[in-house]
Design an enzyme around this catalytic site. Structure first.
Site, PDB file in Angstrom:
ATOM      1  N   GLU A  94      -6.538   2.986 -24.956  1.00 33.83           N
ATOM      2  CA  GLU A  94      -7.295   4.205 -24.634  1.00 33.83           C
ATOM      3  C   GLU A  94      -7.254   4.496 -23.137  1.00 33.83           C
ATOM      4  OE1 GLU A  94      -8.393   6.261 -26.790  1.00 33.83           O
ATOM      5  OE2 GLU A  94      -8.752   5.164 -28.634  1.00 33.83           O
ATOM      6  N   ARG A 114      -5.517   7.923 -21.907  1.00 34.91           N
ATOM      7  CA  ARG A 114      -6.429   8.938 -21.348  1.00 34.91           C
ATOM      8  C   ARG A 114      -6.432   8.905 -19.829  1.00 34.91           C
ATOM      9  NH1 ARG A 114     -11.268   9.718 -25.713  1.00 34.91           N
ATOM     10  NH2 ARG A 114     -10.410   8.406 -27.319  1.00 34.91           N
ATOM     11  N   ASP A 120       0.182   5.434 -36.009  1.00 32.57           N
ATOM     12  CA  ASP A 120       0.640   6.761 -35.563  1.00 32.57           C
ATOM     13  C   ASP A 120       1.467   6.875 -34.278  1.00 32.57           C
ATOM     14  OD1 ASP A 120      -1.668   6.128 -34.138  1.00 32.57           O
ATOM     15  OD2 ASP A 120      -2.829   7.871 -34.785  1.00 32.57           O
ATOM     16  N   GLU A 174      -5.228  16.797 -33.994  1.00 30.33           N
ATOM     17  CA  GLU A 174      -3.892  16.589 -34.584  1.00 30.33           C
ATOM     18  C   GLU A 174      -3.353  17.781 -35.379  1.00 30.33           C
ATOM     19  OE1 GLU A 174      -6.413  14.365 -34.747  1.00 30.33           O
ATOM     20  OE2 GLU A 174      -5.626  12.886 -33.341  1.00 30.33           O
ATOM     21  N   THR A 218       0.440  10.925 -26.011  1.00 29.74           N
ATOM     22  CA  THR A 218      -0.308  11.070 -27.262  1.00 29.74           C
ATOM     23  C   THR A 218      -1.701  11.663 -27.052  1.00 29.74           C
ATOM     24  OG1 THR A 218      -0.871   9.953 -29.331  1.00 29.74           O
ATOM     25  CG2 THR A 218      -1.322   8.745 -27.298  1.00 29.74           C
TER      26      THR A 218
HETATM   27  C1  DMJ Z   1      -6.492  10.816 -29.280  1.00 28.10           C
HETATM   28  O1  DMJ Z   1      -7.162  10.001 -28.380  1.00 28.10           O
HETATM   29  C2  DMJ Z   1      -5.040  10.507 -29.285  1.00 28.10           C
HETATM   30  O2  DMJ Z   1      -4.365  11.564 -29.844  1.00 28.10           O
HETATM   31  C3  DMJ Z   1      -4.695   9.262 -30.042  1.00 28.10           C
HETATM   32  O3  DMJ Z   1      -3.321   9.071 -30.179  1.00 28.10           O
HETATM   33  C4  DMJ Z   1      -5.330   9.238 -31.402  1.00 28.10           C
HETATM   34  N1  DMJ Z   1      -6.246  10.253 -31.636  1.00 28.10           N
HETATM   35  C5  DMJ Z   1      -7.143  10.703 -30.634  1.00 28.10           C
HETATM   36  C6  DMJ Z   1      -7.782  12.010 -31.019  1.00 28.10           C
HETATM   37  O4  DMJ Z   1      -7.971  12.185 -32.350  1.00 28.10           O
END
Ligand code: DMJ
Length: 641
Positions: free
Chosen positions: A266, A270, A399, A533, A619
């Site tokens: 995370e 982020r 994912d 998503e 992501t």
């Molecule tokens: C986000 O923090 C990112 O997209 C992560 O890959 C998974 N999903 C959350 C949001 O749903």
């Protein structure tokens, strides 16, 4: 009340320290501190002695010889000049013996002198007043702080910064579309302003309680997750005052030297992703510097027997561990497999290949492993290097690993063929074993668990529609059309999952079981937490097809969010998308500003804003530029190709 006097080694009486009555706890603490300090000094003198003795005293065998005066007998003989059968052992006699004795004496004197000097220093310290001792400690602290600062602000090597193509603009010509885009921008303002007012510096916002919020992924510190996550969205929307405000907070407050255990994944997607994107968009060095500082703090997470990182790391101590719930102490595929983009950029920007090597090591290890049915299980034990439970999903836990294989290839200007191969292999296995069509004709991605397929798809897996579309170009056997079509099918299914609810927002997870299609069954799966998503997939599909249905579906989602999630203090998730009126969870997730609103804004912008041949989105929707290294290499390392 007086305290017992302290007797130094010399026997000189030290005046009792005026420490005040022991009934005040903070005074008692001061006394303990002083005593500790003095004990420390004595201890350090003792250690110095031991240190001296260890290094400067001759070894014990020599002592024996001297003591017994039997050196000529005990020291093995070798014929000088004929080569040593036992090199390192020599007969000592005559002038050699004399020199040896002199050397011994010199060493003894040195040890004696060092010993006395250490004692003198200790005595000297003990003679000092409490204030002097405090001042010395402070000076030492300042020195350390200065050294840290110098390290932190060290100038990174210059590298060609990729052109800032399409970092603003994208104004739509169509006034209807422009109005929609303006509305999304207004939603961003609402989310940001309320966070600014009620949650500033906290990780997230509670828009109803109107206060800060955090979860364990960010550790126990207030790291301003929303600020870092939102920066690039503010930037592309032209919200420059807000961007500057965020930048100032980062300059003045964002500190990673905290005793806090964070999620490596995370924090990477982020914070490092957000800071790198802010750097590439704005050119402001501070973001690069902070990203590198943070990355250094994550590196200890890789200190495992296999090099597969722990899920969590303490930013101060560097101690790592895994989530208690993850199969038998395993690390998670979507976590350790979602570091590549950011780490390659870190190596690019710093010239330090450590980051690159860490993620390439993970890739190599995964490549060597057997995969059941060609699928990657979600759990891998970082101690043994063996898979945990055989659970495979393209939603949560799996994912973004697949996403990063594709994006590693795109980010390398389509030269990282290994990543592309791994992506193609993985997608073929996913298509063969996990992708099915429901009775009603909806294509969905199920999950492989304990040898059978669960006909359940998570909201998170809806990102895959966009991924298939993004990966269509460059696919094997020229199956571009097929993958674009597959992406469109996933988009349609995920749209259905929204459309079949009361609030027109998608549930966390939905089933395909007999008559049940794209609907959540269990209460615990009916929530919507402002996730991006589905909108992400609409945007990619829009970019590749310009089919107006994607803008229409995106607008439906925006209106539903506005209607059911907007509250006067920001935006909140809802607990049940099938309930006629929303019950709020009172959390404004940082990814709502980073991703959901960014993808919506891009959906109603022209394609010249962040064009996909220049930018690859991590992501968390943070855009990173394609690294065109054709004529240069990553710090001279051709291995990046
Ligand atoms: C986000 O923090 C990112 O997209 C992560 O890959 C998974 N999903 C959350 C949001 O749903």
């Amino acid at each position: 009340m007086t305290t017992p006097a302290l007797l130094p080694l010399s026997g000189r009486r030290i005046p009792p320290l005026n420490l005040g009555p022991p009934s005040f706890p903070h005074h008692r603490a001061t006394l303990r501190l002083s005593e500790k300090f003095i004990l420390l000094l004595i201890l350090s003198a003792f250690i110095t002695l031991c240190f001296g003795a260890f290094f400067f005293l001759p070894d014990s065998s020599k002592h024996k010889r001297f003591d017994l005066g039997l050196e000529d007998v005990l020291i093995p003989h070798v014929d000088a000049g004929k080569g040593a059968k036992n090199p390192g052992v020599f007969l000592i006699h005559g002038p050699d013996e004399h020199r040896h004795r002199e050397e011994e004496e010199r060493l003894r004197n040195k040890i004696r002198a060092d010993h006395e000097k250490a004692l003198e220093e200790a005595k000297e310290k003990l003679r000092k007043s409490r204030e002097e001792i405090r001042a010395e400690i402070q000076t030492e602290k300042n020195k350390v702080a200065q050294a840290m600062k110098t390290k932190e602000t060290r100038v990174l090597p210059p590298v060609p910064v990729p052109q800032r193509v399409g970092v603003s603009g994208g104004d739509p010509e169509d006034m209807e579309i422009k109005k929609k885009r303006d509305k999304i921008k207004e939603m961003m303002k609402h989310a940001w302003d309320n966070y600014r007012t009620y949650g500033w510096g906290h990780n997230e916002l509670r828009p109803i309680a109107r206060k800060g919020h955090s979860t364990n992924i960010f550790g126990s510190s207030q790291m301003g997750a929303t600020i870092v996550d939102a920066l690039d969205t503010l930037y592309i929307m032209g919200l420059h005052d807000e961007f500057m405000d965020g930048q100032r907070w980062i300059e003045e407050n964002l500190d990673f030297s905290v005793n806090s255990e964070v999620s490596v994944f995370e924090v990477n997607i982020r914070f490092i992703g957000g800071l790198l994107a802010a750097y590439y968009l704005s050119g402001e060095e501070i973001f690069k510097t902070k990203a590198v500082q943070l990355a250094e703090k994550l590196l200890p997470a890789f200190n495992t027997p296999t090099g597969i990182p722990w899920a969590m790391v303490n930013l101060k101590s560097g101690v790592g561990r895994n989530w208690g719930w993850a199969s038998a102490g395993s690390s998670i595929l979507a976590e350790f497999g979602t570091l590549h983009m950011e780490f390659v950029h870190l190596s690019y920007l710093t010239g330090d290949l450590t980051y690159y090597n860490k993620v390439m090591h993970i890739r190599k290890l995964l490549q060597k492993m057997e995969r059941p049915n060609g699928l990657y299980p979600n759990y891998l034990n970082p101690r043994t290097g063996r898979w945990g439970q055989y659970h495979t999903s393209v939603g949560g836990l799996g994912d973004s690993f697949y996403e990063y294989l594709l994006k590693a290839w795109l980010m390398s200007d389509k030269t990282d063929h290994e990543a592309r191969r791994m992506y193609d292999d993985a997608v073929e296995a996913i298509e063969k074993h996990l992708i099915k069509k429901s009775r009603g004709g909806l294509v969905f991605i199920g999950e492989w668990k304990n040898g059978h397929l669960e006909r359940k798809m998570g909201h998170l897996a809806c990102f895959a529609g966009g991924m298939f579309a993004l990966g269509a170009d460059g696919s094997r056997k020229d199956k571009a059309g097929h993958y674009l079509e597959l992406g469109a099918e996933i988009a349609r299914t995920c749209h259905e999952s929204y459309d079949r609810t009361a609030l027109k927002l998608g549930p966390e997870s939905f089933k395909f079981d007999g008559a049940v299609e794209a609907v959540a069954v269990r209460q615990a799966e009916k929530y919507y937490i402002l996730r991006p998503e589905v909108i992400e997939t609409y945007w990619y599909l829009w970019r590749f097809t310009h089919d107006p249905r994607y803008r229409q579906w995106g607008w439906e989602a925006a209106l539903a969010i506005e209607k059911s999630c907007r509250v006067s203090g920001g935006f909140s998730g809802v607990k049940d998308v099938y309930a006629p009126t929303p019950v709020h969870d009172d959390v404004q997730q940082s990814f709502f500003l980073a991703e959901t609103l960014k993808y919506l804004y891009l959906l109603f912008s022209g394609d010249d804003l962040l064009p996909l041949d220049h930018w690859v989105f991590n992501t968390e929707a943070h855009p990173l530029p394609v690294l065109r290294l054709a004529n240069s290499t990553l710090s001279g390392n051709p291995a990046v190709r």
